[in-house]
Motif scaffolding. Structure first.
Motif, mmCIF file in Angstrom:
data_model
loop_
_atom_site.group_PDB
_atom_site.id
_atom_site.type_symbol
_atom_site.label_atom_id
_atom_site.label_comp_id
_atom_site.label_asym_id
_atom_site.label_seq_id
_atom_site.Cartn_x
_atom_site.Cartn_y
_atom_site.Cartn_z
ATOM 1 N N TYR A 1 42.863 22.794 39.508
ATOM 2 C CA TYR A 1 43.293 23.329 40.887
ATOM 3 C C TYR A 1 42.751 24.431 41.302
ATOM 4 O O TYR A 1 42.768 25.485 40.694
ATOM 5 C CB TYR A 1 44.860 23.627 40.626
ATOM 6 C CG TYR A 1 45.631 23.418 42.024
ATOM 7 C CD1 TYR A 1 45.960 22.190 42.541
ATOM 8 C CD2 TYR A 1 45.819 24.630 42.728
ATOM 9 C CE1 TYR A 1 46.674 22.132 44.022
ATOM 10 C CE2 TYR A 1 46.343 24.576 44.009
ATOM 11 C CZ TYR A 1 46.721 23.553 44.486
ATOM 12 O OH TYR A 1 47.384 23.556 45.652
ATOM 13 N N LYS B 1 53.855 24.123 41.573
ATOM 14 C CA LYS B 1 53.289 23.609 42.786
ATOM 15 C C LYS B 1 54.491 23.564 43.905
ATOM 16 O O LYS B 1 54.229 23.925 44.849
ATOM 17 C CB LYS B 1 52.876 22.094 42.615
ATOM 18 C CG LYS B 1 52.298 21.432 43.652
ATOM 19 C CD LYS B 1 50.948 21.965 44.373
ATOM 20 C CE LYS B 1 50.383 21.602 45.694
ATOM 21 N NZ LYS B 1 50.674 20.230 46.117
ATOM 22 N N LEU C 1 51.288 27.564 42.811
ATOM 23 C CA LEU C 1 50.137 27.166 42.502
ATOM 24 C C LEU C 1 48.818 27.699 43.301
ATOM 25 O O LEU C 1 47.612 27.862 43.045
ATOM 26 C CB LEU C 1 49.840 25.591 42.211
ATOM 27 C CG LEU C 1 49.106 25.129 41.431
ATOM 28 C CD1 LEU C 1 49.192 25.407 39.993
ATOM 29 C CD2 LEU C 1 49.483 23.566 41.082
ATOM 30 N N GLU C 2 49.276 27.955 44.459
ATOM 31 C CA GLU C 2 48.124 28.275 45.442
ATOM 32 C C GLU C 2 47.498 29.687 45.205
ATOM 33 O O GLU C 2 46.366 30.054 45.590
ATOM 34 C CB GLU C 2 48.858 28.595 47.080
ATOM 35 C CG GLU C 2 49.347 27.427 47.564
ATOM 36 C CD GLU C 2 48.356 26.033 47.719
ATOM 37 O OE1 GLU C 2 47.075 26.511 47.658
ATOM 38 O OE2 GLU C 2 48.685 25.138 47.445
#
Ligand SMILES: [Zn+2]
Length: 440
Positions: free
Chosen positions: A102, A159, A164-165
């Motif tokens: 990710y 997320k 998660l960003e």
């Protein structure tokens, strides 16, 4: 991130773990509270995923089974929004590895799991079996399908919370942790490449299966083989200028010198596990069996020894190798000896970075009301894939997985209390790593 940025991040976290957060009374921020709630809501699903993966046999040499577990998790990662890749293991004679990734904006974190277990396809221990409210038996449940599911559920919760960003994630789930494919340069390439990319490595093995500890250091383990030769002759001539001392006296000298010069030094241990000597010897490496033929009245011509060494740091291992090679080179008259030291698990050294990461993990645990987490005695920490990653990252910590007892035996039982708690702890730790990055 470079070294200085990682240092600042850690310093900020340790000095003021959640300065920019709204406390909700338990030491967790509002966001952390949400992440924990999400994990709790998702818990029944996590249990089902665990049951499903335990019920697929994935003994290391059951290639189809290992891949089936990989495919089950691959789908989960994709549902969360990670990109995935199956790395085929044909070049190292194993099933393969699952990778997931990710790309956010933040510290680079490597999460480590493994798909395989020690239970072969024909083992009688195959199924997930609840014992009571708290304990569940199952092959590979703690080692380490529980840890794999913790990785997935933590990422799912992060997320959902938007965290998660602020992280860069790579997950490596190897298919050959219990029995490494060879050559190691092929089988360990995926984990080493990911570690070179990462700032931080988190291992989700069961450590020493104590929820109050995590692994900051673990000894490396390599094998060695000693071949000794002497001049065969009638025993009446031993010790003479023409015949010398023979292979057995030379091997005795070498092993005794290993012991007197190296035993009891630091965390180093080494063990000769097999020896055979005489007029003729024969070693079957596959079955670790040796045979020898010899006579009392013939000076020994041939001898082999096999052994292992464990060391806590690369330096300790390198020093031991130097001493051993030196001892082996000083042969008695008319004897010869060669020592081969193989590859294996490198040491995971106890670095300050690893201790800082442990401190952060312990703080996360405390703010969740689960108490402090301390370092495992490295002698009680078995080999694991994080050893291949540790020397390439600023900080590494293992033992974040599902705890229990009886690993590698038919009595493997998980303590599900640790399943929930260790999901919470890892998620809060990773959230704090992402928040610290936002602040700088
Ligand atoms: Zn394991």
């Amino acid at each position: 991130m470079n070294k200085i940025q990682i240092g600042l991040l850690i310093l900020a976290l340790i000095l003021a773990p959640y300065t920019n957060a709204v406390s909700v009374g338990t030491g967790q921020s509002l966001e952390e509270h949400k992440i924990v709630k999400h994990l709790n809501d998702q818990y029944p699903e996590a249990m089902r995923l665990l049951e499903k993966s335990v019920n697929i046999n994935s003994g290391t040499m059951n290639f189809a089974g290992v891949k089936a577990v990989g495919m089950l998790y691959k789908k989960q990662f994709e549902d969360i929004g990670l990109t995935t890749q199956w790395v085929d293991g044909a070049t190292f004679n194993r099933s393969g590895h699952l990778l997931a990734e990710y790309a956010g904006n933040g510290p680079k974190i490597l999460m480590i799991g493994h798909l395989d277990t020690v239970f072969a396809q024909d083992d009688e221990f195959q199924k997930f079996r609840p014992i009571d409210e708290r304990y569940v038996a199952g092959p590979g449940i703690t080692d380490m399908k529980g840890g794999n599911v913790i990785i997935i559920e933590v990422l799912r919760a992060l997320k959902a919370a938007g965290t998660l960003e602020n992280l860069n994630i790579k997950v490596v789930m190897t298919g050959d942790e219990e029995s490494s494919g060879r050559p190691l340069s092929q089988s360990k390439a995926a984990i080493i490449d990911a570690a070179k990319w990462a700032d931080i490595a988190l291992g989700f093995e069961d450590g020493d299966s104590n929820i109050k500890t995590a692994v900051v250091a673990r000894r490396g383990s390599v094998n060695w083989k000693l071949d000794v030769s002497g001049r065969a002759a009638h025993s009446s001539q031993i010790f003479s200028d023409e015949v010398g001392y023979g292979a057995i006296f030379e091997a005795a000298r070498i092993l005794n010198e290993f012991r007197t010069q190296l035993a009891g030094k630091g965390e180093l241990t080494f063990n000769p596990g097999l020896i055979a000597g005489g007029t003729e010897t024969n070693l079957q490496a596959k079955t670790s069996t040796a045979t020898a033929f010899g006579k009392n009245n013939i000076v020994a011509k041939d001898l082999i020894v096999q052994g292992g060494i464990r060391a806590l740091t690369q330096e300790e291992l390198d020093n031991a190798k130097t001493v051993m090679y030196n001892i082996v080179s000083q042969n008695l008259l008319h004897t010869n000896a060669t020592l081969q030291i193989g590859d294996g698990y490198p040491p995971m050294a106890p670095t300050p970075g690893n201790y800082q990461l442990l401190e952060l993990y312990s703080q996360a645990s405390m703010s969740l009301g689960y108490g402090t987490v301390e370092a495992v005695n490295p002698r009680n920490a078995g080999a694991a894939d994080i050893s291949f990653a540790a020397s390439h990252v600023e900080m590494a910590l293992d033992g974040l997985g599902l705890m229990g007892s009886g690993g590698h035996t038919k009595d493997e039982v998980a303590d599900m209390d640790s399943f929930r708690k260790n999901m919470h702890k890892a998620a809060v730790l990773m959230h704090r790593l992402s928040v610290a990055h936002e602040d700088h």
